[in-house]
Write a protein that holds these residues in place. Structure first.
Motif, short mmCIF file in Angstrom:
data_model
loop_
_atom_site.label_atom_id
_atom_site.label_comp_id
_atom_site.label_asym_id
_atom_site.label_seq_id
_atom_site.Cartn_x
_atom_site.Cartn_y
_atom_site.Cartn_z
N THR A 1 0.83 -1.21 0.00
CA THR A 1 0.00 0.00 0.00
C THR A 1 0.86 1.25 0.00
OG1 THR A 1 -1.84 -1.09 1.13
CG2 THR A 1 -1.73 1.31 1.29
N GLY A 2 1.96 1.23 0.79
CA GLY A 2 2.87 2.36 0.79
C GLY A 2 3.43 2.64 -0.60
N GLY A 3 3.82 1.60 -1.30
CA GLY A 3 4.33 1.76 -2.66
C GLY A 3 3.26 2.23 -3.61
N ALA A 4 2.03 1.72 -3.43
CA ALA A 4 0.92 2.12 -4.30
C ALA A 4 0.57 3.59 -4.11
CB ALA A 4 -0.30 1.24 -4.03
N VAL A 5 0.59 4.05 -2.85
CA VAL A 5 0.29 5.47 -2.57
C VAL A 5 1.32 6.37 -3.24
CG1 VAL A 5 0.25 7.22 -0.75
CG2 VAL A 5 -0.98 5.08 -0.43
N VAL A 6 2.59 6.05 -3.05
CA VAL A 6 3.65 6.87 -3.63
C VAL A 6 3.56 6.87 -5.15
CG1 VAL A 6 6.16 7.12 -3.91
CG2 VAL A 6 5.19 6.54 -1.67
N SER A 7 3.36 5.68 -5.74
CA SER A 7 3.26 5.59 -7.19
C SER A 7 2.05 6.34 -7.73
CB SER A 7 3.20 4.11 -7.62
OG SER A 7 4.38 3.43 -7.26
N ALA A 8 0.90 6.19 -7.04
CA ALA A 8 -0.32 6.87 -7.49
C ALA A 8 -0.16 8.38 -7.43
CB ALA A 8 -1.51 6.43 -6.63
N GLN A 9 0.51 8.87 -6.39
CA GLN A 9 0.70 10.32 -6.29
C GLN A 9 1.64 10.83 -7.40
OE1 GLN A 9 1.56 11.93 -2.46
NE2 GLN A 9 -0.23 11.03 -1.50
N TYR A 10 2.64 10.04 -7.76
CA TYR A 10 3.51 10.45 -8.86
C TYR A 10 2.74 10.44 -10.19
CZ TYR A 10 7.84 10.55 -6.16
OH TYR A 10 8.83 10.89 -5.27
N ILE A 11 1.81 9.51 -10.34
CA ILE A 11 0.97 9.51 -11.55
C ILE A 11 0.12 10.76 -11.57
CG2 ILE A 11 -0.96 8.36 -12.71
CD1 ILE A 11 0.23 5.70 -11.80
N GLY A 12 -0.47 11.11 -10.41
CA GLY A 12 -1.27 12.34 -10.32
C GLY A 12 -0.45 13.58 -10.63
N LYS A 13 0.83 13.55 -10.30
CA LYS A 13 1.73 14.68 -10.58
C LYS A 13 2.31 14.64 -12.00
CE LYS A 13 3.23 15.04 -5.75
NZ LYS A 13 4.35 14.84 -4.80
N LYS A 14 1.94 13.61 -12.78
CA LYS A 14 2.45 13.43 -14.14
C LYS A 14 3.97 13.21 -14.13
CE LYS A 14 -1.71 14.46 -15.54
NZ LYS A 14 -2.66 13.38 -15.93
N GLN A 15 4.43 12.35 -13.23
CA GLN A 15 5.86 12.02 -13.14
C GLN A 15 6.04 10.50 -13.20
OE1 GLN A 15 6.98 13.92 -9.42
NE2 GLN A 15 7.33 15.89 -10.43
N PRO A 16 5.83 9.90 -14.38
CA PRO A 16 5.89 8.44 -14.50
C PRO A 16 7.26 7.84 -14.21
CG PRO A 16 5.76 9.47 -16.66
CD PRO A 16 5.49 10.54 -15.67
N ASP A 17 8.34 8.57 -14.48
CA ASP A 17 9.68 8.04 -14.21
C ASP A 17 9.87 7.77 -12.72
OD1 ASP A 17 10.26 8.18 -16.87
OD2 ASP A 17 11.39 10.06 -16.75
N LYS A 18 9.43 8.71 -11.90
CA LYS A 18 9.53 8.52 -10.46
C LYS A 18 8.59 7.41 -9.98
CE LYS A 18 11.21 13.09 -9.09
NZ LYS A 18 10.97 14.27 -8.23
N ALA A 19 7.45 7.26 -10.63
CA ALA A 19 6.52 6.18 -10.29
C ALA A 19 7.18 4.82 -10.53
CB ALA A 19 5.24 6.30 -11.10
N CYS A 20 7.94 4.70 -11.62
CA CYS A 20 8.65 3.45 -11.92
C CYS A 20 9.77 3.19 -10.91
CB CYS A 20 9.23 3.50 -13.33
SG CYS A 20 7.99 3.47 -14.64
N ARG A 21 10.45 4.24 -10.52
CA ARG A 21 11.49 4.09 -9.50
C ARG A 21 10.88 3.62 -8.18
NH1 ARG A 21 14.05 9.75 -9.23
NH2 ARG A 21 14.83 8.90 -7.25
N ALA A 22 9.74 4.18 -7.83
CA ALA A 22 9.06 3.77 -6.60
C ALA A 22 8.65 2.31 -6.68
CB ALA A 22 7.84 4.65 -6.37
#
Length: 452
Positions: free
Chosen positions: A68-89
Motif C-alpha cells: 500500500t505504501g508503494g501504491a500510494v507513492v506511485s499513485a501520487q507520482y501519476i497524479g503529478k504526471k511524473q511516470p519516471d519517479k513512479a517506476c522508480r518507486a
C-alpha cells in the motif's frame, strides 16, 4: 470560475472497482472452500488451520501494508504526471517487500512449533500437529505472496485492476483444484490444503513479474537496477507502509490474543469461532475492495492537488459499500443455518457459529465508516493518525472488553464480538471527526511543503 474536470469518470471507477470486488469475492470463496474441505478431515484440522490462518493474516497484512505504501507513492507520482519517479518507486517497493517476506519466512520456518506454542499456549496435541504442518507450507509461500501483492498494488495504482483479478482467478482456481485432489483424492489431510496454496502463490508471483515488465505500462519494472535501494524512495514508501503495517500488525496481534482467549474455551468454541470468522469475511469484501480502490483514487487526487474530489469520491464509495452490505448482510443473516451446515460441525458448535454470524451481520452497519474511510487518510499521508487510533481502540476496547465480558461477566464467545462492535463504534466517531477537516489540513500541508 473554471469548472474542474473529474479525475475519475464513472467508467473509470467501474473499471477499477468491479475487478477488485470480483477479486475479493474469489479470495473469500476460496478461503471458505479451504475450510469446508479441511472440515472433512475433522474439527481438530479446522482448528489447526484456523490457528495458522490467524498468524498468516498478520503476515499478509504486513506485506499488504508495505505494498500500500508503494501504491500510494506511485499513485501520487501519476497524479503529478511524473511516470519516471513512479517506476522508480515500483522498484523500491519490490525490494522492500521481498526483503521483508524473506526475513519473515526464515523466522517462521525456524520457529514453527515453538512460535505456535508461545502464541496459543496449550491446545490439543492433534490440533497443534496439524497447525505445524500447515504453518511450514504457508511460511514457504510468503515471498511469492509478497511479489504478487506488490505487483497487484502497482497495477491498481495505475487504475488497472483487471490484471490482478485475472491472475487471482487463475491462482484461486489452481488452489481449489489442488485442494480437491490432495484432500479428497490423495487423503493428505492438512498438507492437502497447504501444498496447493504454496504452488498457486508461486504461480501467481511468476506471472505478475512477467506482466509488470510490459512496455505499455505507465509503471513497470524492467531491470534489476530499479530494485537497487534508494534511500529517499524507500523512506517515502515506509512513511505510509510502516504506520499502516504497524497498525495492521498490532491489530492482528490483538486478534491472535483473542484467538488465544477463545481457545481457552475449548475445541468446540474454537471450531465455531473459526467457521463464523471464515463466513463473515464475505461481509468485509465490498469494503476491502473499495478501500483498495480508494488508495488509487485518493492517491492520484492528492498528487494532482484535488482534495475536494478525494473527499467526494470517498463518500460515494462508502455509500456504495452500504448498498452492497444491505444485500449481503441480509442474505447471510437469514441463510446462516445452511451456510454453517456446510462445515460439518457438531450440533453444539453449529448453534454457536450461527449465533456469531447473526450478531456480526447485524452489526455491519457500523463497519464501512470505521474501516473504508481511513484508506483515504492513509493515501493522504495521514497513516500515523489512523495507526494511533486503531492501536488504542483495539487494545482498549476490543481486547479489554473481550476479557471483561468472557472472564468476568461469563458471556462466553459472543462476548468477544460484542467487544469488537464497541471498537468499531469508537473508530467511527474519531475518523468522522478527523475527516471533517480533511480538505483544510491537506491544503495547509501543501502550502507548508511549497513554502519549505
Amino acid at each position: 470560475m473554471k469548472e474542474v474536470q473529474n479525475m475519475f469518470t464513472k467508467d473509470d471507477l467501474k473499471k477499477l472497482l468491479a475487478p477488485l470486488i470480483v477479486e475479493q469475492v474469489l479470495a473469500v470463496l476460496v478461503g471458505m472452500i479451504d475450510v469446508v474441505m479441511v472440515g472433512a478431515v475433522g474439527e481438530t484440522a479446522v482448528s489447526g488451520v484456523s490457528l495458522v490462518d490467524s498468524i498468516s493474516i498478520l503476515i499478509i497484512q504486513v506485506l499488504s501494508a508495505l505494498a500500500t505504501g508503494g501504491a500510494v507513492v506511485s499513485a501520487q507520482y501519476i497524479g503529478k504526471k511524473q511516470p519516471d519517479k513512479a517506476c522508480r518507486a515500483a522498484g523500491q517497493l519490490m525490494f522492500v517487500t521481498v526483503s521483508a517476506s524473506a526475513v519473515i519466512s526464515v523466522i517462521a520456518l525456524l520457529g514453527n512449533r515453538a512460535l505456535l506454542g508461545g502464541i496459543f499456549g496449550q491446545v490439543e496435541r492433534e490440533v497443534m500437529d496439524n497447525a505445524v504442518i500447515y504453518f511450514f507450507l504457508c511460511a514457504c509461500s510468503y515471498p511469492f505472496l509478497a511479489v504478487y501483492n506488490s505487483c497487484a498494488a502497482l497495477y491498481r495504482s495505475m487504475g488497472n485492476s483487471r490484471v490482478s483479478m485475472k491472475v487471482s482467478m487463475a491462482m484461486n482456481l489452481m488452489n481449489v483444484a489442488g485442494n480437491a485432489i490432495c484432500v479428497f483424492g490423495l487423503h493428505m489431510g492438512v498438507a492437502g490444503v497447504g501444498i496447493p496454496t504454496l504452488l498457486s502463490r508461486g504461480f501467481a508471483a511468476v506471472v505478475m513479474v512477467l506482466l509488470i515488465q510490459r512496455p505499455e505500462n505507465v509503471i513497470r519494472i524492467t531491470s534489476l537496477s530499479q530494485i537497487k535501494p534508494e534511500k529517499t524512495m524507500i523512506k517515502a514508501i515506509l512513511a505510509v507502509g510502516v504506520p499502516n503495517g504497524l497498525e495492521n500488525s498490532i491489530f492482528q496481534v490483538g486478534k491472535l490474543t483473542l484467538q488465544s482467549l477463545v481457545s481457552s474455551l475449548g475445541t468446540t468454541a474454537l471450531a465455531s469461532y473459526a467457521v463464523a470468522s471464515n463466513l463473515v469475511t464475505f461481509l468485509y469484501l465490498p469494503g476491502n475492495a473499495l478501500g483498495l480502490g480508494l488508495i488509487t483514487i485518493a492517491g492520484q487526487c492528492v498528487g494532482a492537488g484535488e482534495y475536494r474530489q478525494a473527499k467526494r469520491y470517498t463518500w460515494q464509495l462508502i455509500g456504495f459499500n452500504y448498498l452492497l452490505l444491505a444485500v449481503i448482510s441480509t442474505a447471510m443473516f437469514f441463510g446462516r443455518s445452511g451456510l454453517v451446515a456446510l462445515y460439518q460441525l457438531s450440533p453444539e458448535a453449529s448453534v454457536m457459529a450461527q449465533e456469531l454470524v447473526a450478531a456480526h451481520a447485524a452489526a455491519m452497519i457500523i463497519w464501512p465508516v470505521a474501516f473504508t474511510l481511513p484508506h483515504t487518510l492513509r493515501a493522504s499521508f495521514d497513516a500515523k493518525f489512523t495507526m494511533a487510533v486503531s492501536i488504542f481502540s483495539m487494545w482498549t476496547f476490543r481486547i479489554g472488553f473481550a476479557y471483561l465480558f468472557v472472564l468476568v461477566f461469563g458471556i462466553g464467545i459472543l462476548g468477544v464480538w460484542y467487544a469488537m462492535f464497541i471498537d468499531w463504534a469508537f473508530r467511527v466517531v474519531v475518523f468522522l471527526w478527523r475527516f471533517r477537516s480533511y480538505e483544510t489540513r491537506m491544503r495547509r500541508g501543501a502550502a507548508d511543503v511549497a513554502a519549505g
